[in-house]
Scaffold this motif. Structure first.
Motif, PDB file in Angstrom:
ATOM      1  N   ALA A 156     -21.479  -5.097   1.391  1.00  0.00           N
ATOM      2  CA  ALA A 156     -20.480  -5.666   2.293  1.00  0.00           C
ATOM      3  C   ALA A 156     -19.440  -6.466   1.509  1.00  0.00           C
ATOM      4  O   ALA A 156     -18.236  -6.410   1.810  1.00  0.00           O
ATOM      5  N   TYR A 157     -19.880  -7.192   0.485  1.00  0.00           N
ATOM      6  CA  TYR A 157     -18.962  -7.951  -0.355  1.00  0.00           C
ATOM      7  C   TYR A 157     -17.987  -7.000  -1.053  1.00  0.00           C
ATOM      8  O   TYR A 157     -16.772  -7.239  -1.069  1.00  0.00           O
ATOM      9  N   ALA A 158     -18.504  -5.923  -1.624  1.00  0.00           N
ATOM     10  CA  ALA A 158     -17.650  -4.949  -2.322  1.00  0.00           C
ATOM     11  C   ALA A 158     -16.641  -4.336  -1.356  1.00  0.00           C
ATOM     12  O   ALA A 158     -15.462  -4.186  -1.692  1.00  0.00           O
ATOM     13  N   SER A 159     -17.085  -4.010  -0.171  1.00  0.00           N
ATOM     14  CA  SER A 159     -16.195  -3.443   0.835  1.00  0.00           C
ATOM     15  C   SER A 159     -15.084  -4.421   1.179  1.00  0.00           C
ATOM     16  O   SER A 159     -13.904  -4.053   1.241  1.00  0.00           O
ATOM     17  N   SER A 160     -15.460  -5.665   1.365  1.00  0.00           N
ATOM     18  CA  SER A 160     -14.475  -6.694   1.688  1.00  0.00           C
ATOM     19  C   SER A 160     -13.487  -6.894   0.540  1.00  0.00           C
ATOM     20  O   SER A 160     -12.291  -7.069   0.753  1.00  0.00           O
ATOM     21  N   ALA A 161     -13.995  -6.863  -0.684  1.00  0.00           N
ATOM     22  CA  ALA A 161     -13.161  -7.122  -1.863  1.00  0.00           C
ATOM     23  C   ALA A 161     -12.102  -6.039  -2.069  1.00  0.00           C
ATOM     24  O   ALA A 161     -11.020  -6.327  -2.568  1.00  0.00           O
ATOM     25  N   ILE A 162     -12.408  -4.807  -1.698  1.00  0.00           N
ATOM     26  CA  ILE A 162     -11.437  -3.719  -1.940  1.00  0.00           C
ATOM     27  C   ILE A 162     -10.759  -3.209  -0.680  1.00  0.00           C
ATOM     28  O   ILE A 162      -9.971  -2.268  -0.733  1.00  0.00           O
ATOM     29  N   ARG A 163     -11.002  -3.841   0.433  1.00  0.00           N
ATOM     30  CA  ARG A 163     -10.487  -3.376   1.720  1.00  0.00           C
ATOM     31  C   ARG A 163      -8.984  -3.059   1.697  1.00  0.00           C
ATOM     32  O   ARG A 163      -8.538  -2.078   2.248  1.00  0.00           O
ATOM     33  N   ASN A 164      -8.195  -3.898   1.070  1.00  0.00           N
ATOM     34  CA  ASN A 164      -6.751  -3.709   1.081  1.00  0.00           C
ATOM     35  C   ASN A 164      -6.192  -3.201  -0.247  1.00  0.00           C
ATOM     36  O   ASN A 164      -4.994  -3.248  -0.459  1.00  0.00           O
ATOM     37  N   GLU A 165      -7.075  -2.723  -1.114  1.00  0.00           N
ATOM     38  CA  GLU A 165      -6.631  -2.207  -2.406  1.00  0.00           C
ATOM     39  C   GLU A 165      -6.192  -0.743  -2.272  1.00  0.00           C
ATOM     40  O   GLU A 165      -6.652  -0.028  -1.389  1.00  0.00           O
ATOM     41  N   THR A 166      -5.296  -0.339  -3.145  1.00  0.00           N
ATOM     42  CA  THR A 166      -4.914   1.056  -3.225  1.00  0.00           C
ATOM     43  C   THR A 166      -5.106   1.533  -4.645  1.00  0.00           C
ATOM     44  O   THR A 166      -5.005   0.749  -5.596  1.00  0.00           O
ATOM     45  N   LEU A 167      -5.409   2.797  -4.787  1.00  0.00           N
ATOM     46  CA  LEU A 167      -5.629   3.393  -6.096  1.00  0.00           C
ATOM     47  C   LEU A 167      -4.369   4.113  -6.514  1.00  0.00           C
ATOM     48  O   LEU A 167      -3.867   4.979  -5.790  1.00  0.00           O
ATOM     49  N   GLU A 168      -3.847   3.747  -7.651  1.00  0.00           N
ATOM     50  CA  GLU A 168      -2.640   4.381  -8.165  1.00  0.00           C
ATOM     51  C   GLU A 168      -3.026   5.289  -9.317  1.00  0.00           C
ATOM     52  O   GLU A 168      -3.704   4.865 -10.239  1.00  0.00           O
ATOM     53  N   GLU A 169      -2.611   6.529  -9.255  1.00  0.00           N
ATOM     54  CA  GLU A 169      -2.933   7.474 -10.318  1.00  0.00           C
ATOM     55  C   GLU A 169      -1.712   7.797 -11.127  1.00  0.00           C
ATOM     56  O   GLU A 169      -0.623   7.733 -10.748  1.00  0.00           O
TER      57      GLU A 169
END
Length: 73
Positions: free
Chosen positions: A60-73
């Motif tokens: 749940a912590y990991a999910s919360s930590a990356i919730r608004n992140e985007t992956l740039e390739e």
């Protein structure tokens, strides 16, 4: 689930990395072991002093930590 019940940070413990409360077990270690194929049961055998809910709290912590992140390739 409120991961804050199981996860804490303290600059004096593991250099402030998020850990399972009352331990020096970092969240990233639990995530790494799960990602390498270990089961929750295997983790509980390796760390008998933590609860199953603490492992779910790591997720749940990991999910919360990356919730608004985007992956740039």
């Amino acid at each position: 689930m409120d991961w804050r019940e199981y996860i804490s940070t303290d600059p004096k413990v593991m250099y402030g990395k998020p850990v399972i409360k009352g331990t020096r077990i970092p969240v990233d270690l639990i995530l790494e072991r799960l990602s390498s194929g270990e089961t929750i049961e295997q983790l509980l055998e390796a760390y008998p002093h933590i609860e199953k809910q603490a492992i779910f709290a790591c997720l749940a912590y990991a999910s919360s930590a990356i919730r608004n992140e985007t992956l740039e390739e």
